[in-house]
Design a protein around this motif. Sequence first.
Motif, PDB file in Angstrom:
ATOM      1  N   TYR B 195     -45.715 -41.069 -14.620  1.00 55.82           N
ATOM      2  CA  TYR B 195     -46.796 -41.602 -14.252  1.00 55.82           C
ATOM      3  C   TYR B 195     -47.894 -41.378 -15.382  1.00 55.82           C
ATOM      4  N   GLN B 196     -48.610 -42.344 -15.766  1.00 54.95           N
ATOM      5  CA  GLN B 196     -49.638 -42.393 -16.659  1.00 54.95           C
ATOM      6  C   GLN B 196     -49.164 -42.230 -18.154  1.00 54.95           C
ATOM      7  N   LEU B 197     -47.986 -42.151 -18.515  1.00 54.18           N
ATOM      8  CA  LEU B 197     -47.598 -42.042 -19.753  1.00 54.18           C
ATOM      9  C   LEU B 197     -48.094 -43.243 -20.650  1.00 54.18           C
ATOM     10  N   LYS B 198     -48.557 -43.162 -21.804  1.00 54.93           N
ATOM     11  CA  LYS B 198     -49.076 -44.381 -22.415  1.00 54.93           C
ATOM     12  C   LYS B 198     -48.826 -44.188 -23.987  1.00 54.93           C
ATOM     13  N   PHE B 202     -39.730 -43.882 -21.068  1.00 50.02           N
ATOM     14  CA  PHE B 202     -39.117 -42.833 -20.573  1.00 50.02           C
ATOM     15  C   PHE B 202     -39.646 -41.539 -21.084  1.00 50.02           C
ATOM     16  N   HIS B 203     -39.635 -40.407 -20.505  1.00 44.88           N
ATOM     17  CA  HIS B 203     -40.117 -39.126 -20.968  1.00 44.88           C
ATOM     18  C   HIS B 203     -39.014 -38.142 -21.002  1.00 44.88           C
ATOM     19  N   ALA B 204     -39.256 -37.032 -21.607  1.00 49.27           N
ATOM     20  CA  ALA B 204     -38.536 -36.123 -21.595  1.00 49.27           C
ATOM     21  C   ALA B 204     -39.465 -34.891 -21.693  1.00 49.27           C
ATOM     22  N   CYS B 205     -38.809 -33.701 -20.977  1.00 47.00           N
ATOM     23  CA  CYS B 205     -39.481 -32.544 -20.974  1.00 47.00           C
ATOM     24  C   CYS B 205     -38.327 -31.565 -20.899  1.00 47.00           C
ATOM     25  N   PHE B 206     -38.785 -30.430 -20.120  1.00 47.18           N
ATOM     26  CA  PHE B 206     -37.482 -29.322 -20.121  1.00 47.18           C
ATOM     27  C   PHE B 206     -38.046 -28.454 -18.816  1.00 47.18           C
ATOM     28  N   LEU B 222     -48.709 -34.625 -22.021  1.00 47.66           N
ATOM     29  CA  LEU B 222     -49.098 -36.235 -22.033  1.00 47.66           C
ATOM     30  C   LEU B 222     -49.294 -36.592 -20.637  1.00 47.66           C
ATOM     31  N   VAL B 223     -48.479 -35.983 -19.706  1.00 45.46           N
ATOM     32  CA  VAL B 223     -48.593 -36.583 -18.216  1.00 45.46           C
ATOM     33  C   VAL B 223     -48.919 -35.420 -17.337  1.00 45.46           C
ATOM     34  N   PRO B 224     -49.361 -35.857 -16.033  1.00 47.11           N
ATOM     35  CA  PRO B 224     -49.401 -34.934 -15.002  1.00 47.11           C
ATOM     36  C   PRO B 224     -47.732 -34.583 -14.518  1.00 47.11           C
ATOM     37  N   LEU B 225     -47.540 -33.020 -14.209  1.00 48.96           N
ATOM     38  CA  LEU B 225     -46.373 -32.674 -13.853  1.00 48.96           C
ATOM     39  C   LEU B 225     -45.697 -33.387 -12.799  1.00 48.96           C
ATOM     40  N   ASN B 226     -46.710 -33.446 -11.791  1.00 47.71           N
ATOM     41  CA  ASN B 226     -46.443 -33.989 -10.587  1.00 47.71           C
ATOM     42  C   ASN B 226     -46.241 -35.675 -10.487  1.00 47.71           C
TER      43      ASN B 226
END
Lengths: 281, 281, 281, 281
Positions: B195-198, B202-206, B222-226
């Motif tokens: 959510y809110q990725l601009k 798709f997103h990646a983290c760890f 870049l985005v809120p974790l929740n």
Amino acid sequence: MKFNVLAEMEYSARSAGTIILNIHALRTPHQTVISETFATDPYIKVEELTSVHGENRLMRFEIEEAGTIKVNYQATIDNLCEVKDFTEVTEVPVAHMDHTIFPYLYPSRYCQSDKLYRLAHNLFGHIYNPFEKVATLTNWIHRNVLYLSGSTNSQTSAFDTVTEQAGVCRDFAHLGIALCRALTIPARYFTGYAYQLKPADFHACFEAYIGNEWVLFDATRLVPLNGLLKIASGRDAADTAIANIFGDVLFTSMLVSCELAEDGFTPFYYEDGQLKGLSYL
Amino acid sequence: MKFNVLAEMEYSARSAGTIILNIHALRTPHQTVISETFATDPYIKVEELTSVHGENRLMRFEIEEAGTIKVNYQATIDNLCEVKDFTEVTEVPVAHMDHTIFPYLYPSRYCQSDKLYRLAHNLFGHIYNPFEKVATLTNWIHRNVLYLSGSTNSQTSAFDTVTEQAGVCRDFAHLGIALCRALTIPARYFTGYAYQLKPADFHACFEAYIGNEWVLFDATRLVPLNGLLKIASGRDAADTAIANIFGDVLFTSMLVSCELAEDGFTPFYYEDGQLKGLSYL
Amino acid sequence: MKFNVLAEMEYSARSAGTIILNIHALRTPHQTVISETFATDPYIKVEELTSVHGENRLMRFEIEEAGTIKVNYQATIDNLCEVKDFTEVTEVPVAHMDHTIFPYLYPSRYCQSDKLYRLAHNLFGHIYNPFEKVATLTNWIHRNVLYLSGSTNSQTSAFDTVTEQAGVCRDFAHLGIALCRALTIPARYFTGYAYQLKPADFHACFEAYIGNEWVLFDATRLVPLNGLLKIASGRDAADTAIANIFGDVLFTSMLVSCELAEDGFTPFYYEDGQLKGLSYL
Amino acid sequence: MKFNVLAEMEYSARSAGTIILNIHALRTPHQTVISETFATDPYIKVEELTSVHGENRLMRFEIEEAGTIKVNYQATIDNLCEVKDFTEVTEVPVAHMDHTIFPYLYPSRYCQSDKLYRLAHNLFGHIYNPFEKVATLTNWIHRNVLYLSGSTNSQTSAFDTVTEQAGVCRDFAHLGIALCRALTIPARYFTGYAYQLKPADFHACFEAYIGNEWVLFDATRLVPLNGLLKIASGRDAADTAIANIFGDVLFTSMLVSCELAEDGFTPFYYEDGQLKGLSYL
């Protein structure tokens, strides 16, 4: 065929630590562990674990204080190597491949198949029979890569070896795996005891997934394939380390042996032009 | 919190081929898939598989002839993010670690933790609390690595990024994982909707394994974790590709979105000096 | 043969900076610069320097404030390409090699010949005639490496290209140089204007030192060898960059052309089995 | 200060070959070679050459048949180290830099400064005084990189060392050079004899171009800077190899020593916070 194997290792702990050993022979339909003993000196309680992938037998033990630890593993093992004719085999399309096989298609730490795509296709893409394809690439490694002790280290990967063309059994195996995966043939790393390996040591080679079974290949040609006793399989050496050590513990020495426990051994190697392979579950 | 996610992809097949997609939201105790639809145009029979490691949901389908294939996935997902205080947490020694966690300790294709051992210890070895250790290394990545679209490619690994200090979310995640593993903290790759990725993608983290649970970290901030909805976890991007394509099939376009499906969202980010983390099974 | 060449470049300076251009045609016994003009807009005083190694003509100018800078270079050049027969040539032993040639024997940033030693010897070590050796390795590159715009970047080196087998003219040249040096044949990078190159651009290829002269090779086979107008030579692209920019100055656009200025051009390419090469001082 | 240096080397030739040695002390305004002898056993005619870049003194000789060759070099050398205060020094802008210095700004085989750009600027970009900048990065290397014999090999480069953080003098020097060049400070490799080096060996460190002169830095801090006797400088170890061997000739043993030839030596090391450096032409 029955073999007696032995592994003795010595560690020097400068403080507390944990060791995870992977030296026990696998128990599979093709390999029976007739008897085995495992001991540490001094005595330490050991926990036997099974790896998540494959059924590798891990021994975990905790060293609680500084000192010397000796490990002794002995076993009598009966392996059942089946030689099959792969003349009629065809490639398993990904669409029909058992999905538990997928991880062996992807690149891993030491097998960067994603970087070898064009090279693999240029060299071997024209070969139709998948057994012949893997046999040919194994021969290519054997002819082009020099077996040279000390020429590589624990960080050396297939991407290095394909160009530098020197290495040890681990490097030969990684390159074989990477080339297979670049050709969409699943492949995995094999560690084991090896009869007639000189100097005696653990050995590594690889298995390729051909016609719905794992077939053994060894680009080093150092030992007969039917004299191998399997310890572990995994994506590459990162999954199948003989020992993972945590804490300030040094590996100080090792003794490995593998001897025949019965008569009648006929060494088996692949022969050029023969599509006969050895399957080893 | 409920979210609506959407992924549309288009492929152009020049001949027969197979695609394995990994875009379905995971179903876990912390994430409920309230509803979802998946369709291909033209209609193709799709086989749902579960990855060997993790419980990632893979969709495999076979393209039988040349043509254009559209894929549409829509879902309403409820994620349950638990914020926990990690002030009192201590490191899980390997001697007591659940052995299913081991694979996340070892180096992998894009996370060569074996090469980062000294660097990780020099920079972060002095921090005692494992949450603080990972939060600190995540901040270090955030401060030192420039988020720069197009600066890396599918072969870029943590070993490159630690020095070149530019990359995208995938590279930030790989470096975080590699540093954790170098510090004997298990870590794994996370892909998801965000959510809110601009721009939307798709997103990646760890995730790092702290105090017997997996805790989420995102060095890109870049985005809120929740606002993350999990698709998959694995050792690194090689295990969790959005799509694996076999055959002469080209990826031609994609549309991703992630919107709130209810009111009351309060964005959650980690704050410096706060040992509060988000666990996400 | 006479050619008209043109290079127009545009830079956008966000603050003061320095540019060193290397786009002027070399003046050598084999290449006459009949006329040339060089201008910047706005006018900037330009200092002409000669590179330490080779006689490359460097133009250095200082940008004193933010703004747009246009550079225009036009020249009419007459090149004299000599086609020689190398049937009788033998290798120049290092013991008798002019020592100014030594730097072209050693590994450099993009030509890690030290890593290609075994591969080069395995593939080409058996060829006796040094011209045939270099011609054969050039053909090998042409057959195995795919010319693919955008597949590489400014950090790609011969060690990458030998395995990944895709690249642009720069990568083809670096691999040729690295293989020569691994075989103890001095080799250097060549940049120039190229007639019939599509799309029009600067071109790169390489020179090998055979029988006491520098002979031109181009593994891309994109252009006739006798349509090349030399700008610079050096150990690799690090020595012969078209532009070195210092400060916050962006390269924004470029136009290059190379046209015949007289009739009667007969394109010359090497032919398999012919030991005839083009020497180009 | 006067020193006696000695280098003895032994080679075993299995066939004819050529050796180019670079062990003679440089003759410069700052270093006088009072006396020297060079001998081979058996006697071989030796040709003295001067390297193209720098004024390194190369000895080339041809081995005509299999056998053992011993080389003995002894010299008495007087070095004149000038300690200067660099408090007031400012960076030499590229626009005003002598163009013979340019090659030391570009990346080379072992010093891939192009890959270290962001890291160098993140760590050291804020320091204004160029001497302080180089002294600070030298200290950073000293603190973060472990001196560990046998941890690297002849292919190890600055790109490896910056992450793996272990190496020998050669690796420390390469990393220092790469960081300088990434900061647009010219830097070059320095080889020499070193007083008080234990165990006795050739030594390597680096020079940075500050305020129009070459200033000596040694990230290993193993020896006093005023006890160094210069043999060669170059872009990196590829330019300044102690020996380049062509043919089937093996290096079998070596003895190096460096002793004071007069009294009154006061060891000089850089001190934190002092902007006093040692220039050494």
